[in-house]
Design a protein around this motif. Structure first.
Motif, PDB file in Angstrom:
ATOM      1  N   VAL A 195      24.006   9.830  41.281  1.00 40.33           N
ATOM      2  CA  VAL A 195      22.891   8.979  41.710  1.00 40.33           C
ATOM      3  C   VAL A 195      22.812   8.944  43.233  1.00 40.33           C
ATOM      4  O   VAL A 195      21.732   9.080  43.829  1.00 40.33           O
ATOM      5  CB  VAL A 195      23.046   7.553  41.145  1.00 40.33           C
ATOM      6  N   LEU A 196      23.962   8.780  43.868  1.00 43.34           N
ATOM      7  CA  LEU A 196      23.984   8.746  45.329  1.00 43.34           C
ATOM      8  C   LEU A 196      23.562  10.098  45.909  1.00 43.34           C
ATOM      9  O   LEU A 196      22.879  10.157  46.936  1.00 43.34           O
ATOM     10  CB  LEU A 196      25.380   8.381  45.833  1.00 43.34           C
ATOM     11  N   ALA A 197      23.976  11.182  45.235  1.00 44.33           N
ATOM     12  CA  ALA A 197      23.620  12.518  45.719  1.00 44.33           C
ATOM     13  C   ALA A 197      22.110  12.722  45.708  1.00 44.33           C
ATOM     14  O   ALA A 197      21.540  13.307  46.632  1.00 44.33           O
ATOM     15  CB  ALA A 197      24.301  13.580  44.863  1.00 44.33           C
ATOM     16  N   ARG A 198      21.462  12.251  44.639  1.00 42.97           N
ATOM     17  CA  ARG A 198      20.008  12.402  44.551  1.00 42.97           C
ATOM     18  C   ARG A 198      19.298  11.607  45.646  1.00 42.97           C
ATOM     19  O   ARG A 198      18.166  11.925  46.015  1.00 42.97           O
ATOM     20  CB  ARG A 198      19.520  11.980  43.167  1.00 42.97           C
ATOM     21  N   ALA A 199      19.987  10.564  46.137  1.00 43.76           N
ATOM     22  CA  ALA A 199      19.423   9.763  47.227  1.00 43.76           C
ATOM     23  C   ALA A 199      19.877  10.269  48.590  1.00 43.76           C
ATOM     24  O   ALA A 199      19.616   9.637  49.611  1.00 43.76           O
ATOM     25  CB  ALA A 199      19.829   8.296  47.053  1.00 43.76           C
ATOM     26  N   GLY A 200      20.606  11.392  48.576  1.00 38.07           N
ATOM     27  CA  GLY A 200      21.052  11.979  49.835  1.00 38.07           C
ATOM     28  C   GLY A 200      22.390  11.490  50.314  1.00 38.07           C
ATOM     29  O   GLY A 200      22.766  11.692  51.470  1.00 38.07           O
ATOM     30  N   ILE A 201      23.167  10.859  49.410  1.00 36.01           N
ATOM     31  CA  ILE A 201      24.491  10.357  49.786  1.00 36.01           C
ATOM     32  C   ILE A 201      25.542  11.011  48.897  1.00 36.01           C
ATOM     33  O   ILE A 201      25.870  10.518  47.829  1.00 36.01           O
ATOM     34  CB  ILE A 201      24.604   8.828  49.611  1.00 36.01           C
ATOM     35  N   GLY A 202      26.091  12.140  49.302  1.00 34.51           N
ATOM     36  CA  GLY A 202      27.250  12.699  48.613  1.00 34.51           C
ATOM     37  C   GLY A 202      26.950  13.465  47.355  1.00 34.51           C
ATOM     38  O   GLY A 202      25.831  13.862  47.082  1.00 34.51           O
ATOM     39  N   GLY A 203      28.009  13.702  46.515  1.00 30.78           N
ATOM     40  CA  GLY A 203      27.889  14.514  45.318  1.00 30.78           C
ATOM     41  C   GLY A 203      28.953  14.206  44.313  1.00 30.78           C
ATOM     42  O   GLY A 203      29.221  13.060  44.044  1.00 30.78           O
ATOM     43  N   ALA A 204      29.636  15.232  43.746  1.00 25.89           N
ATOM     44  CA  ALA A 204      30.557  15.019  42.649  1.00 25.89           C
ATOM     45  C   ALA A 204      32.004  15.231  43.066  1.00 25.89           C
ATOM     46  O   ALA A 204      32.309  15.435  44.224  1.00 25.89           O
ATOM     47  CB  ALA A 204      30.199  15.949  41.501  1.00 25.89           C
ATOM     48  N   ASP A 205      32.898  15.181  42.076  1.00 25.13           N
ATOM     49  CA  ASP A 205      34.349  15.307  42.228  1.00 25.13           C
ATOM     50  C   ASP A 205      34.926  14.046  42.829  1.00 25.13           C
ATOM     51  O   ASP A 205      35.051  13.925  44.041  1.00 25.13           O
ATOM     52  CB  ASP A 205      34.731  16.506  43.078  1.00 25.13           C
ATOM     53  N   PRO A 206      35.273  13.030  41.986  1.00 26.13           N
ATOM     54  CA  PRO A 206      35.636  11.716  42.474  1.00 26.13           C
ATOM     55  C   PRO A 206      37.034  11.665  43.077  1.00 26.13           C
ATOM     56  O   PRO A 206      37.805  12.583  43.035  1.00 26.13           O
ATOM     57  CB  PRO A 206      35.571  10.861  41.197  1.00 26.13           C
ATOM     58  N   GLY A 207      37.348  10.477  43.615  1.00 21.44           N
ATOM     59  CA  GLY A 207      38.686  10.207  44.074  1.00 21.44           C
ATOM     60  C   GLY A 207      38.885  10.355  45.572  1.00 21.44           C
ATOM     61  O   GLY A 207      40.017  10.444  46.027  1.00 21.44           O
ATOM     62  N   GLN A 208      37.813  10.357  46.336  1.00 20.59           N
ATOM     63  CA  GLN A 208      37.932  10.533  47.769  1.00 20.59           C
ATOM     64  C   GLN A 208      37.506   9.289  48.517  1.00 20.59           C
ATOM     65  O   GLN A 208      36.961   8.351  47.946  1.00 20.59           O
ATOM     66  CB  GLN A 208      37.068  11.714  48.233  1.00 20.59           C
ATOM     67  N   LEU A 209      37.739   9.313  49.812  1.00 18.07           N
ATOM     68  CA  LEU A 209      37.223   8.283  50.689  1.00 18.07           C
ATOM     69  C   LEU A 209      36.265   8.947  51.679  1.00 18.07           C
ATOM     70  O   LEU A 209      36.671   9.385  52.753  1.00 18.07           O
ATOM     71  CB  LEU A 209      38.369   7.613  51.457  1.00 18.07           C
TER      72      LEU A 209
END
Length: 213
Positions: A195-209
């Motif tokens: 959802v954030l990626a579609r809004a221009g904020i990031g993408g996939a592969d969780p677990g990061q800061l």
């Protein structure tokens, strides 16, 4: 990992000091940084939260609860629970510990990285927010096998898990429950990142800061 234009991911896990030092290096290297977002899994402290639920919030005692990044994520994820999160340098595994922490702090969830990221954000005067998904409920006790099986880098130590199960096979049911909860949390985090990626904020592969929103 969340990836996207203007995002600089910093991997969580390991020693808290190492994570804080790395965040400091990234903030300095990529200055000016607009904000810091802590993203990953969390344990529930509020009994109404279940594995797979999404939580968006700030840290307990943080004055940055109305930051622009927090408001933007809340708007993008309207189904998410909004509330304060507490950070801990140690795993909070028992129902009694979770209940006491909830009563003392009012936090709805707990994780082991957000307080570190929030500390760096505060030091640099940066907006901060946390996006976390629930892996274990407030009424769910984490078995010893789950605790000893988690490496400092967040990976699974299979040998330690099997050794713990050999000593106490009765843990198997609780361990399976923890694994199912973690899987639900990861799936929810991936959906939220999308959802954030579609809004221009990031993408996939969780677990990061990720930082620099």
């Amino acid at each position: 990992m969340m990836r996207g234009r203007g995002l600089v991911p910093v991997v969580g896990g390991g020693r808290a000091t190492a994570l804080e030092d790395e965040l400091e290096r990234r903030v300095t290297r990529f200055a000016p940084v607009a904000a810091i977002l802590s993203s990953g899994l969390a344990g529930a402290l509020d009994p109404s939260l279940k594995p797979g639920d999404v939580v968006v919030g700030h840290l307990v005692a943080s004055a940055d609860g109305g930051s622009s990044i927090l408001e933007r994520i809340r708007a993008l994820l309207p189904q998410a629970r909004v509330g304060p999160i507490v950070g801990s340098d140690v795993i909070v595994a028992t129902v009694e510990e979770k209940r006491a922490l909830h009563a003392r702090t009012g936090a709805v969830a707990i994780d082991m990285e957000s307080h570190i990221a929030a500390r760096v954000a505060a030091r640099h005067g940066l907006p901060f927010a946390a996006l976390r998904t629930i892996s274990d409920g407030a009424d769910q006790e984490l078995p010893t096998a789950a605790l000893v099986g988690l490496r400092p880098d967040g990976r699974m130590a299979v040998g330690a898990v099997l050794a713990s199960l050999a000593r106490d096979p009765a843990q198997l049911s609780a361990l399976m429950g923890a694994a199912i909860g973690a899987e639900r949390a990861f799936r929810a985090l991936l959906r939220s990142h999308d959802v954030l990626a579609r809004a221009g904020i990031g993408g996939a592969d969780p677990g990061q800061l990720p930082l620099d929103m």
